[in-house]
Design a protein around this motif. Structure first.
Motif, mmCIF file in Angstrom:
data_model
loop_
_atom_site.group_PDB
_atom_site.id
_atom_site.type_symbol
_atom_site.label_atom_id
_atom_site.label_comp_id
_atom_site.label_asym_id
_atom_site.label_seq_id
_atom_site.Cartn_x
_atom_site.Cartn_y
_atom_site.Cartn_z
ATOM 1 N N PHE A 20 0.674 6.211 0.135
ATOM 2 C CA PHE A 20 1.359 5.486 -0.929
ATOM 3 C C PHE A 20 2.500 6.322 -1.490
ATOM 4 C CE2 PHE A 20 -2.880 3.668 -0.902
ATOM 5 C CZ PHE A 20 -2.606 2.309 -0.935
ATOM 6 N N GLY A 21 3.508 5.630 -2.054
ATOM 7 C CA GLY A 21 4.624 6.334 -2.656
ATOM 8 C C GLY A 21 5.244 5.509 -3.758
ATOM 9 N N PRO A 22 6.162 6.119 -4.522
ATOM 10 C CA PRO A 22 6.816 5.391 -5.603
ATOM 11 C C PRO A 22 7.768 4.335 -5.052
ATOM 12 C CG PRO A 22 7.772 7.574 -5.364
ATOM 13 C CD PRO A 22 6.607 7.501 -4.422
ATOM 14 N N SER A 23 7.867 3.244 -5.762
ATOM 15 C CA SER A 23 8.756 2.161 -5.364
ATOM 16 C C SER A 23 10.148 2.369 -5.950
ATOM 17 C CB SER A 23 8.198 0.817 -5.854
ATOM 18 O OG SER A 23 9.153 -0.200 -5.669
ATOM 19 N N PRO A 24 11.181 2.028 -5.185
ATOM 20 C CA PRO A 24 12.525 2.080 -5.766
ATOM 21 C C PRO A 24 12.710 1.058 -6.887
ATOM 22 C CG PRO A 24 12.606 1.470 -3.427
ATOM 23 C CD PRO A 24 11.175 1.697 -3.797
ATOM 24 N N ARG A 25 11.775 0.103 -7.010
ATOM 25 C CA ARG A 25 11.841 -0.912 -8.054
ATOM 26 C C ARG A 25 11.262 -0.427 -9.374
ATOM 27 N NH1 ARG A 25 9.489 -6.236 -5.425
ATOM 28 N NH2 ARG A 25 10.319 -7.127 -7.346
ATOM 29 N N GLY A 26 10.774 0.795 -9.417
ATOM 30 C CA GLY A 26 10.236 1.339 -10.656
ATOM 31 C C GLY A 26 8.723 1.383 -10.666
ATOM 32 N N ASP A 27 8.150 1.538 -11.855
ATOM 33 C CA ASP A 27 6.707 1.722 -12.016
ATOM 34 C C ASP A 27 5.885 0.455 -11.826
ATOM 35 O OD1 ASP A 27 7.118 4.396 -12.523
ATOM 36 O OD2 ASP A 27 7.187 4.129 -14.703
ATOM 37 N N VAL A 28 6.520 -0.675 -11.597
ATOM 38 C CA VAL A 28 5.784 -1.937 -11.474
ATOM 39 C C VAL A 28 5.165 -2.118 -10.092
ATOM 40 C CG1 VAL A 28 7.169 -3.112 -13.219
ATOM 41 C CG2 VAL A 28 7.844 -3.244 -10.819
ATOM 42 N N ALA A 29 5.526 -1.276 -9.133
ATOM 43 C CA ALA A 29 5.026 -1.443 -7.765
ATOM 44 C C ALA A 29 4.982 -0.090 -7.065
ATOM 45 C CB ALA A 29 5.935 -2.398 -6.998
ATOM 46 N N HIS A 30 4.325 -0.070 -5.929
ATOM 47 C CA HIS A 30 4.282 1.109 -5.062
ATOM 48 C C HIS A 30 4.597 0.660 -3.644
ATOM 49 C CE1 HIS A 30 1.947 2.533 -8.486
ATOM 50 N NE2 HIS A 30 2.270 3.759 -8.080
ATOM 51 N N ILE A 31 5.069 1.580 -2.835
ATOM 52 C CA ILE A 31 5.237 1.285 -1.418
ATOM 53 C C ILE A 31 4.043 1.871 -0.671
ATOM 54 C CG2 ILE A 31 7.757 1.182 -1.555
ATOM 55 C CD1 ILE A 31 7.800 3.968 -0.248
ATOM 56 N N PHE A 32 3.815 1.393 0.553
ATOM 57 C CA PHE A 32 2.709 1.917 1.333
ATOM 58 C C PHE A 32 3.155 2.088 2.779
ATOM 59 C CE2 PHE A 32 2.335 -2.663 1.371
ATOM 60 C CZ PHE A 32 2.086 -2.963 2.704
ATOM 61 N N GLY A 33 2.505 2.995 3.454
ATOM 62 C CA GLY A 33 2.792 3.278 4.854
ATOM 63 C C GLY A 33 1.611 2.920 5.729
ATOM 64 N N ASN A 34 1.697 3.342 6.977
ATOM 65 C CA ASN A 34 0.666 2.994 7.951
ATOM 66 C C ASN A 34 -0.715 3.528 7.601
ATOM 67 O OD1 ASN A 34 2.299 1.421 9.597
ATOM 68 N ND2 ASN A 34 3.031 3.204 10.734
ATOM 69 N N ALA A 35 -0.795 4.723 7.013
ATOM 70 C CA ALA A 35 -2.111 5.278 6.662
ATOM 71 C C ALA A 35 -2.815 4.389 5.645
ATOM 72 C CB ALA A 35 -1.963 6.698 6.119
ATOM 73 N N ALA A 36 -2.094 3.948 4.617
ATOM 74 C CA ALA A 36 -2.686 3.059 3.609
ATOM 75 C C ALA A 36 -3.071 1.719 4.228
ATOM 76 C CB ALA A 36 -1.712 2.850 2.456
ATOM 77 N N LEU A 37 -2.217 1.202 5.091
ATOM 78 C CA LEU A 37 -2.501 -0.081 5.754
ATOM 79 C C LEU A 37 -3.746 0.012 6.626
ATOM 80 C CD1 LEU A 37 -1.701 -2.987 6.565
ATOM 81 C CD2 LEU A 37 -0.294 -1.956 8.357
#
Length: 115
Positions: A8-25
Motif C-alpha cells: 500500500f502507498g499514499p494516494s496522489p488524491r490525498g488522505d481520502v484514499a490509498h493506492i495498492f500494488g500486486n502484493a496487496a492484491l
C-alpha cells in the motif's frame, strides 16, 4: 509512489484514499477467495479498464460524462462467467475528436470482451 511492504502507498488524491500494488492484491484475493476486484467512480475513456494483470476492473457507467465523448461500461456475471461490455457513443459534432472517432465507431455498439 513507493509502496510499503504490504503493498500500500499514499494516494496522489490525498488522505481520502490509498493506492495498492500486486502484493496487496494477492493477499486480499488469497484471504477472501476472490479472483477479481471491481472498482468504480473513475472515468475511463472506454468505460472499462483492466489493470494488475486483468484482476482489477475499473468500471465507469456514465457515458458523455461532463460533456466528454467517453463510453460506458457494464459487467455481466452469470453461470460463473464474467463478461465486460463497453459501449462507445457516437461522437458529437462539436467534439474536437469527432472526425477521428467517426472513423473508428460510426454507431454506439457494445463490445463484449472475453474473460
Amino acid at each position: 509512489t513507493p509502496l510499503d511492504p504490504r503493498g500500500f502507498g499514499p494516494s496522489p488524491r490525498g488522505d481520502v484514499a490509498h493506492i495498492f500494488g500486486n502484493a496487496a492484491l494477492e493477499t486480499f484475493c488469497r484471504e477472501t477467495g476472490y479472483q477479481y476486484i471491481v472498482r468504480a467512480h473513475e472515468m475511463k475513456q472506454q468505460g472499462l479498464r483492466l489493470s494488475h494483470c486483468g484482476r482489477v476492473i475499473t468500471l465507469f457507467t456514465s457515458s458523455r460524462y461532463c460533456g466528454r465523448d467517453n463510453g460506458s461500461g457494464a459487467l455481466y456475471v452469470a453461470r460463473g462467467k464474467l463478461r465486460m461490455i463497453s459501449v462507445l457513443p457516437k461522437p458529437s459534432p462539436a467534439s474536437p475528436n469527432a472526425t477521428a472517432a467517426a472513423a473508428t465507431a460510426s454507431n454506439p455498439s457494445p463490445r463484449i470482451m472475453p474473460n
